[in-house]
Enzyme design. Structure first.
Site, PDB file in Angstrom:
ATOM      1  CB  SER A   1      -0.897   0.005   1.239  1.00  0.00           C
ATOM      2  OG  SER A   1      -1.628   1.206   1.290  1.00  0.00           O
TER       3      SER A   1
ATOM      4  CG  ASN B   1       6.557   7.621   3.375  1.00  0.00           C
ATOM      5  OD1 ASN B   1       5.514   8.221   3.647  1.00  0.00           O
ATOM      6  ND2 ASN B   1       6.786   6.381   3.805  1.00  0.00           N
TER       7      ASN B   1
ATOM      8  CB  CYS C   1      -0.680   6.407   8.635  1.00  0.00           C
ATOM      9  SG  CYS C   1       0.234   7.745   7.832  1.00  0.00           S
TER      10      CYS C   1
END
Ligand code: RRO
Length: 313
Positions: free
Chosen positions: A24, A72, A133
């Protein structure tokens, strides 16, 4: 001649012809990768975690190179669930790809809203509930760092989505007791676990003497985190051997994928490696097939968790 290998695998009641999936966030909804190979040739496309509303994400820069890895700080950029369901899912199904839809929310209610919208969508194989996340404003919002919050999200999704669609809960390695969190989400209704999300990290630019990423911290991926993934998968498979694991973290070869399978993964996602080589998934899938055959496995399933066997003998 190599022995044929049955590469098929299952996560809950979802069946896949091969165990190599996209990760993902690393291939959006697969459009770019489809220029390099037919998406139906790999196990599944796991789409970028989508939220209920369109979202711009975090300030730039959003990427940093690190030794053997990448950081990221995207911050859940995406089109929102309505546009995603109208455009991306039909396109993926036209490609005959198997689709795992990843969802993310800021609140337990947002996850339930997303689950309600997915309930009526036919053709998708499973839903990945991303509760880990790392790129949110407040670490208190990382549900997967708290056993009770993790359970409550999965419980809400399970109650809303009904009993059919398999739920894969995506967990963070940045916790003290991962098997405890895993057990909680399985008790709440997860059929499978995705291990691991990126590892929280940070880069400071020593020229400017300031944090490099706009969001300051970010998620570390790539070869640097493979041992963390192997450890997490091994620990959770030891604690919950019946629960299928979608493993990911630093896989760039068939040998890497095999390592995660030996630790206990029933399927393996490839993410960061696709940025350097867009055909990485196909290469890794073929290498894995050859390794399984050379090691004498007639089926992928026989290799899942093999590294645990001596211990139990
Ligand atoms: O969007 C992101 O910044 C992001 C997500 Br949702 C995630 O789950 N893991 C990650 O490294 N980045």
């Amino acid at each position: 001649m190599n022995m044929p290998v049955d590469m098929s695998t299952t996560l809950g009641n979802a069946w896949f012809p091969t165990p190599i999936f996209t990760a993902s966030g690393c291939a959006s909804s697969g459009k770019e990768l489809s220029q390099f190979f037919p998406l139906k040739d790999v196990g599944a496309i796991v789409t970028k975690s989508v939220m209920s509303k369109p979202r711009h994400g975090r300030p730039t820069p959003r990427m940093a190179e690190t030794p053997s890895g990448m950081l990221n700080s995207i911050g859940l950029q995406g089109p929102g669930i309505d546009s995603f369901l109208a455009n991306d899912v039909p396109w993926l199904l036209e490609q005959k790809a198997r689709v795992v839809v990843s969802i993310a929310g800021e609140t337990i209610e947002e996850y339930a809203t997303l689950a309600r919208k997915l309930r009526s969508v036919s053709g998708i194989s499973a839903v990945e509930v991303n509760i880990s996340c790392p790129n949110v404003e407040n670490r208190g919002l990382v549900f997967a760092c708290d056993p009770d919050a993790s359970r409550r999200v999965i419980d809400g999704v399970r109650k809303t989505i009904g009993g059919e669609l398999p739920i894969i809960a995506k967990l963070s390695p940045d916790v003290t007791n991962l098997p405890e969190i895993a057990r909680g989400v399985v008790d709440a209704g997860a059929d499978a676990l995705a291990l691991i999300n990126t590892v929280l990290g940070m880069v400071i630019n020593v020229d400017t003497m300031k944090p490099h990423l706009g969001g300051k911290t970010g998620g570390l991926s790539g070869p640097a985190i493979k041992p963390v993934a192997v450890r997490a998968i091994y620990q959770v498979h030891a604690a919950l051997p019946e629960v299928p694991i979608l493993g990911m973290g630093g896989v760039s070869s068939g040998r890497d994928a095999f390592e995660l399978i030996l630790a206990g993964a029933s399927a393996v996602s490839v993410g960061t490696a696709s940025f350097g080589n867009p055909s990485a998934l196909v290469k890794i899938q073929e290498e894995l097939r050859e390794i399984l055959s050379a090691k004498g496995f007639a089926t992928l399933k026989q290799a899942v968790g093999y590294a645990h066997r001596e211990e139990n003998a």
